[in-house]
Structure formats: C-alpha cells, structure tokens
Design an enzyme around this catalytic site. Sequence first.
Site, PDB file in Angstrom:
ATOM      1  N   HIS A  30      38.697 -30.796  48.599  1.00 46.57           N
ATOM      2  CA  HIS A  30      38.780 -32.233  48.325  1.00 46.57           C
ATOM      3  C   HIS A  30      39.780 -32.876  49.278  1.00 46.57           C
ATOM      4  O   HIS A  30      40.962 -32.549  49.250  1.00 46.57           O
ATOM      5  CB  HIS A  30      39.220 -32.399  46.872  1.00 46.57           C
ATOM      6  CG  HIS A  30      39.315 -33.805  46.412  1.00 46.57           C
ATOM      7  ND1 HIS A  30      40.468 -34.341  45.882  1.00 46.57           N
ATOM      8  CD2 HIS A  30      38.399 -34.803  46.381  1.00 46.57           C
ATOM      9  CE1 HIS A  30      40.254 -35.587  45.533  1.00 46.57           C
ATOM     10  NE2 HIS A  30      39.005 -35.904  45.835  1.00 46.57           N
ATOM     11  N   ARG A  31      39.303 -33.754  50.137  1.00 51.22           N
ATOM     12  CA  ARG A  31      40.126 -34.383  51.192  1.00 51.22           C
ATOM     13  C   ARG A  31      40.737 -33.306  52.089  1.00 51.22           C
ATOM     14  O   ARG A  31      41.860 -33.432  52.569  1.00 51.22           O
ATOM     15  CB  ARG A  31      41.227 -35.277  50.611  1.00 51.22           C
ATOM     16  CG  ARG A  31      40.732 -36.268  49.573  1.00 51.22           C
ATOM     17  CD  ARG A  31      41.841 -37.157  49.033  1.00 51.22           C
ATOM     18  NE  ARG A  31      41.471 -37.745  47.752  1.00 51.22           N
ATOM     19  CZ  ARG A  31      42.302 -38.379  46.938  1.00 51.22           C
ATOM     20  NH1 ARG A  31      43.556 -38.558  47.279  1.00 51.22           N
ATOM     21  NH2 ARG A  31      41.875 -38.869  45.781  1.00 51.22           N
TER      22      ARG A  31
ATOM     23  N   GLU B  94      35.143 -32.365  51.526  1.00 53.99           N
ATOM     24  CA  GLU B  94      34.866 -33.736  51.074  1.00 53.99           C
ATOM     25  C   GLU B  94      35.884 -34.656  51.704  1.00 53.99           C
ATOM     26  O   GLU B  94      37.048 -34.271  51.878  1.00 53.99           O
ATOM     27  CB  GLU B  94      34.998 -33.818  49.550  1.00 53.99           C
ATOM     28  CG  GLU B  94      34.656 -35.168  48.943  1.00 53.99           C
ATOM     29  CD  GLU B  94      35.831 -36.109  48.741  1.00 53.99           C
ATOM     30  OE1 GLU B  94      35.606 -37.222  48.243  1.00 53.99           O
ATOM     31  OE2 GLU B  94      36.984 -35.763  49.110  1.00 53.99           O
TER      32      GLU B  94
ATOM     33  N   ASP C 254      36.685 -39.246  52.626  1.00 55.22           N
ATOM     34  CA  ASP C 254      36.355 -40.643  52.329  1.00 55.22           C
ATOM     35  C   ASP C 254      36.317 -41.450  53.622  1.00 55.22           C
ATOM     36  O   ASP C 254      37.194 -41.290  54.473  1.00 55.22           O
ATOM     37  CB  ASP C 254      37.439 -41.227  51.411  1.00 55.22           C
ATOM     38  CG  ASP C 254      37.736 -40.308  50.236  1.00 55.22           C
ATOM     39  OD1 ASP C 254      36.983 -40.353  49.260  1.00 55.22           O
ATOM     40  OD2 ASP C 254      38.705 -39.518  50.325  1.00 55.22           O
TER      41      ASP C 254
ATOM     42  N   HIS D  12      41.539 -42.237  52.065  1.00 54.14           N
ATOM     43  CA  HIS D  12      41.095 -42.423  50.681  1.00 54.14           C
ATOM     44  C   HIS D  12      41.367 -43.824  50.136  1.00 54.14           C
ATOM     45  O   HIS D  12      40.471 -44.498  49.651  1.00 54.14           O
ATOM     46  CB  HIS D  12      41.761 -41.394  49.766  1.00 54.14           C
ATOM     47  CG  HIS D  12      41.393 -41.592  48.326  1.00 54.14           C
ATOM     48  ND1 HIS D  12      42.135 -42.398  47.473  1.00 54.14           N
ATOM     49  CD2 HIS D  12      40.350 -41.133  47.602  1.00 54.14           C
ATOM     50  CE1 HIS D  12      41.560 -42.404  46.283  1.00 54.14           C
ATOM     51  NE2 HIS D  12      40.484 -41.645  46.332  1.00 54.14           N
TER      52      HIS D  12
ATOM     53  N   GLU E 298      32.075 -39.313  51.500  1.00 52.83           N
ATOM     54  CA  GLU E 298      32.087 -40.348  50.464  1.00 52.83           C
ATOM     55  C   GLU E 298      32.311 -41.703  51.112  1.00 52.83           C
ATOM     56  O   GLU E 298      33.331 -41.922  51.770  1.00 52.83           O
ATOM     57  CB  GLU E 298      33.181 -40.084  49.422  1.00 52.83           C
ATOM     58  CG  GLU E 298      33.135 -41.165  48.340  1.00 52.83           C
ATOM     59  CD  GLU E 298      34.293 -41.135  47.355  1.00 52.83           C
ATOM     60  OE1 GLU E 298      34.951 -40.089  47.178  1.00 52.83           O
ATOM     61  OE2 GLU E 298      34.544 -42.203  46.765  1.00 52.83           O
TER      62      GLU E 298
ATOM     63  N   LYS F 107      33.615 -45.097  50.871  1.00 50.03           N
ATOM     64  CA  LYS F 107      34.598 -45.708  49.965  1.00 50.03           C
ATOM     65  C   LYS F 107      34.372 -47.215  49.999  1.00 50.03           C
ATOM     66  O   LYS F 107      35.142 -47.975  50.575  1.00 50.03           O
ATOM     67  CB  LYS F 107      35.983 -45.335  50.478  1.00 50.03           C
ATOM     68  CG  LYS F 107      37.078 -45.161  49.490  1.00 50.03           C
ATOM     69  CD  LYS F 107      36.750 -44.570  48.190  1.00 50.03           C
ATOM     70  CE  LYS F 107      37.639 -43.523  47.622  1.00 50.03           C
ATOM     71  NZ  LYS F 107      37.086 -42.924  46.412  1.00 50.03           N
TER      72      LYS F 107
ATOM     73  N   ASP G 108      41.563 -29.513  45.056  1.00 53.25           N
ATOM     74  CA  ASP G 108      42.707 -29.668  45.963  1.00 53.25           C
ATOM     75  C   ASP G 108      43.296 -28.314  46.315  1.00 53.25           C
ATOM     76  O   ASP G 108      44.151 -28.225  47.190  1.00 53.25           O
ATOM     77  CB  ASP G 108      43.809 -30.502  45.284  1.00 53.25           C
ATOM     78  CG  ASP G 108      43.360 -31.924  44.977  1.00 53.25           C
ATOM     79  OD1 ASP G 108      42.521 -32.462  45.712  1.00 53.25           O
ATOM     80  OD2 ASP G 108      43.880 -32.496  43.990  1.00 53.25           O
TER      81      ASP G 108
END
Length: 246
Positions: free
Chosen positions: A7-8, A34, A36, A49, A108, A110, A229
Amino acid sequence: MTQIWGHRGARREAPENTVPAFRRALEIGVDGVEFDVQLTADGAMVVIHDETVDRTTDGHGPVVGFTLAQLRRLEATDGMDGFAGVGIPTLAEVLDVVAPAGVAINIELKNSVEAYHGLEERVLAAVEAYGIADRVVLSTFNHYSLKRLQELGAPSELGMLYTDPLYKPWRYAARLGVGAIHPPARFVMGRGYVRRAHAAGLAVRPWVVNGERKLARMIGWGVDAVFTDVPRLALEVRERLAPARA
Ligand code: G3P
Ligand code: CA
C-alpha cells in the site's frame, strides 16, 4: 492464494508513494503495489495520496495548486530519516520502476475531492504506453469516474473503492460492471462476504490490513489480495499459513 500488495509502496520502511518505497516493496517480494495519482496545475500526473502536500512534504497547499516544476522542489520524506532528496514522483517515474518487475499494479485515481478533468484518459494512455493493461487495476472512490473509464474502453480491471457500509456491495459492484471490490477491511466480516463477492464474479481486496491476526483472518477467508503497509510481515504470515492451506 491471497496476494500481498504494498500500500503506497512499503510505507513503513520508506516514504509513502515515493520511488524508494516502491523499490523497497519490490525488494521485499510483493505480488503487487498500490499508489494514488493526481494532477498538477499544469496537468502532470503525480503520485501522492493527500490532496495537499502538507502531510508528506515540506511544502504547503493543494497538489493542484503547484506546477510540476514547483512540486519538484519539495522533499517528500514524510518525516522519515535517511531519505533526503526524495521527491514526489510522476506516474512515469513510478511505472519505470514497477512495470519491469512484472507485479500487479493498482493505480488509484484520487479524484473524489478534485475532479481532475481528463485524468482517466491520461492514465489509460500511460497504461497503454507501458503495455501493462493486463496486470493493472484501476480503482477510485469516485464511481462516476469508474463509469468514465468504462466509456473510454479501459482494458484493465476496474476496482470499486468505498468507505461507507454499503448493503450487499457485491450487488452494486456487479451492476456497476467492475471486476473487483476494494472495501475497508472492517467491512469484510466473514468468509460469507468473500464467497458472495466471488459468486458475483468479483475479486475482493480489502485495505489496509496490517495486524498479524487480521492478516491471517483475511488470508484464511480467501480474499484475492490485501493492501498492506507491512508487506514483509504479510508475506511471513502467508508463508506461516501455507501448510494449513495445502
Ligand atoms: O486503494 C486502497 C486504499 O489505498 C484506499 O484508501 O485513503 O489509502 O487511498 P487510501
Ligand atoms: Ca490509495
């Protein structure tokens, strides 16, 4: 087998949504990453993000208030030591790192707060340019944007993000015509959720799953991937559970 998606990037080990975070995730051995995407004032696609730069950089103000050249002057260390000189990357800079690795890539959009007119077209063009449509998932909390992606003939899987407790979200998602639901992990309360979503033809990828027990539960329930994370820990938990699953 449940995939582990950073995640990120690997945001507990390097500043989130930066090139070092994605490199670290790949070193750890994630199945996917992943991140944003938003647009700058001059239309550049950047990976960050929040809608403002305040939390993760030494600057202040909305992302859309900066040109790319101005954003480049900011440090995006997110308060972590040892990462001086790390900036907000463009989408291309992130794809240059993650695309050759062959992992799944969740972009993603945003675009729930700022609409970012034209973001869908721009993202699709990048996916095509890198030839990665078959392992990209495009997701957003903005369901109008999911429809827009469909209208544009997006060749990649679409993932429906949501934050409120929808009733039977698999029905709504199936009607939307997406391929996956990305729920907050707290809404996946049992195996039944996963079964029903699968029966509707949807992949299930909860976020953000960081605790050992929660990771073990989600893996046991057979979710398709977890956003985490702590991908290093998630891979360990999955490994530990492997004999039980076999
Ligand atoms: O895509 C899963 C997750 O990243 C959605 O929430 O706020 O971390 O972008 P957020
Ligand atoms: Ca995200």
